[in-house]
Design an enzyme around this catalytic site. Structure first.
Site, short mmCIF file in Angstrom:
data_model
loop_
_atom_site.label_atom_id
_atom_site.label_comp_id
_atom_site.label_asym_id
_atom_site.label_seq_id
_atom_site.Cartn_x
_atom_site.Cartn_y
_atom_site.Cartn_z
N GLU A 135 -3.51 0.39 -11.40
CA GLU A 135 -4.67 1.23 -11.69
C GLU A 135 -5.95 0.60 -11.12
O GLU A 135 -6.32 -0.52 -11.49
CB GLU A 135 -4.83 1.41 -13.20
N TYR A 158 -11.38 9.53 6.07
CA TYR A 158 -12.69 9.94 6.57
C TYR A 158 -12.85 9.73 8.09
O TYR A 158 -13.95 9.91 8.62
CB TYR A 158 -13.79 9.16 5.84
N ASP A 159 -11.79 9.33 8.77
CA ASP A 159 -11.89 9.03 10.21
C ASP A 159 -12.53 10.16 11.03
O ASP A 159 -13.33 9.87 11.93
CB ASP A 159 -10.50 8.69 10.79
N THR A 217 0.84 -1.19 0.00
CA THR A 217 0.00 0.00 0.00
C THR A 217 0.88 1.24 0.00
O THR A 217 1.97 1.23 0.56
CB THR A 217 -0.95 0.04 1.22
N THR A 218 0.36 2.30 -0.62
CA THR A 218 1.06 3.58 -0.60
C THR A 218 0.46 4.48 0.49
O THR A 218 0.88 5.62 0.65
CB THR A 218 0.92 4.30 -1.96
N ARG A 232 -10.72 -2.91 8.95
CA ARG A 232 -9.40 -3.50 8.67
C ARG A 232 -9.06 -4.56 9.72
O ARG A 232 -8.52 -5.62 9.39
CB ARG A 232 -8.36 -2.37 8.67
N GLY A 238 -1.37 5.65 6.49
CA GLY A 238 -2.33 5.33 7.56
C GLY A 238 -2.59 3.84 7.63
O GLY A 238 -2.63 3.24 8.71
N ASP A 270 -8.23 -3.08 -0.53
CA ASP A 270 -9.02 -1.97 -1.04
C ASP A 270 -10.10 -1.72 -0.01
O ASP A 270 -10.71 -2.65 0.51
CB ASP A 270 -9.63 -2.26 -2.41
P1 IMP Z 1 -7.70 2.71 -1.22
O1 IMP Z 1 -6.30 3.03 -0.79
O2 IMP Z 1 -7.94 2.72 -2.67
O3 IMP Z 1 -8.20 1.48 -0.54
O4 IMP Z 1 -8.54 3.94 -0.74
C1 IMP Z 1 -9.23 3.90 0.38
C2 IMP Z 1 -9.75 5.29 0.68
O5 IMP Z 1 -10.90 5.08 1.48
C3 IMP Z 1 -8.74 6.05 1.52
O6 IMP Z 1 -7.97 6.93 0.77
C4 IMP Z 1 -9.65 6.78 2.48
O7 IMP Z 1 -10.12 7.94 1.88
C5 IMP Z 1 -10.83 5.82 2.64
N1 IMP Z 1 -10.59 4.90 3.77
C6 IMP Z 1 -10.36 3.56 3.74
N2 IMP Z 1 -10.18 3.07 4.96
C7 IMP Z 1 -10.28 4.11 5.78
C8 IMP Z 1 -10.14 4.23 7.18
O8 IMP Z 1 -9.87 3.28 7.93
N3 IMP Z 1 -10.32 5.47 7.67
C9 IMP Z 1 -10.63 6.53 6.90
N4 IMP Z 1 -10.73 6.49 5.59
C10 IMP Z 1 -10.55 5.28 5.03
#
Ligand code: IMP
Length: 192
Positions: free
Chosen positions: A42, A152-153, A7-8, A179, A11, A71
């Site tokens: 992508e 969005y926490d 992951t990049t 998670r 958090g 994801d």
């Molecule tokens: P992903 O890296 O494509 O999975 O993007 C997930 C996006 O969903 C993140 O950039 C956040 O905006 C949101 N997201 C996913 N998990 C969390 C979380 O645990 N807390 C807050 N936002 C989250």
């Protein structure tokens, strides 16, 4: 067992390190593999599962090591499930995404939402994938509250609490989060 957590998102890295801290797994990160810097995964899938696979395969095939990718996103009932798989692209910055969400929910009684996480464990040797899903239900606050966590926490109030994840912090979040639920399933099936 050596495992790449691909992951990049810093958090997510911090949470995964904590969630897997007592496991017999050596967690490797993207920075441990210079050749992964040029990998572009992508997220063109229509589901969390599809996107988790895209990421796990893209990084796993290059690193040639067992790879876990995730994801995740926020599913808001009054917005017909949006932002969902587009959670990371709902606006150009964390703040603009949160403000946009608040605006779209302004005056709405239905604040129900859930975070969803899908982990994909991908083995580049067999090209097989396994999936682990978790979710946490809650509601969207009326304003941004707290500065802990990420994304969005500061807007998400998990069921059973009055504070947002942004106020509760990782110690509480990591006991109940989407998670955490997905990681527990992964740990039970793969690590025990
Ligand atoms: P992903 O890296 O494509 O999975 O993007 C997930 C996006 O969903 C993140 O950039 C956040 O905006 C949101 N997201 C996913 N998990 C969390 C979380 O645990 N807390 C807050 N936002 C989250």
């Amino acid at each position: 067992m050596k495992l790449l957590f691909a992951t990049t998102n810093q958090g997510k890295v911090e949470e995964a390190v904590q969630l897997l801290s007592e496991c017999s797994v050596e967690l490797l990160l993207l920075n441990d593999f210079p050749k992964l810097h040029s990998v572009v995964a992508e997220e063109s899938g229509k589901t969390f599962k599809a996107n988790a696979f895209i990421k796990a395969k893209a990084y796993g095939d290059v690193a040639q090591i067992l790879t876990l990718a995730e994801d995740a996103g926020l599913v808001v009932s009054a917005l017909n499930g949006r932002p969902g798989v587009h959670s990371a692209r709902f606006g150009v910055s964390v703040d603009s995404r949160n403000q946009k969400l608040l605006k779209m929910l302004a005056g709405k009684k239905d604040r129900f939402a859930k975070f969803v996480s899908v982990l994909c464990l991908y083995d580049p040797v067999t090209e097989k994938a396994q999936y682990f899903t978790g979710e946490v239900k809650g509601k969207i606050a009326n304003e941004i509250r707290g500065n802990l966590g990420f994304g969005y926490d500061p807007l998400f109030i998990p069921d059973g609490f009055d504070e947002t994840f942004g106020e509760l912090g990782n110690e509480v979040k990591n006991k109940i989060s989407h998670r955490k639920q997905a990681m527990e399933k992964f740990k039970i099936l793969v690590l025990s």
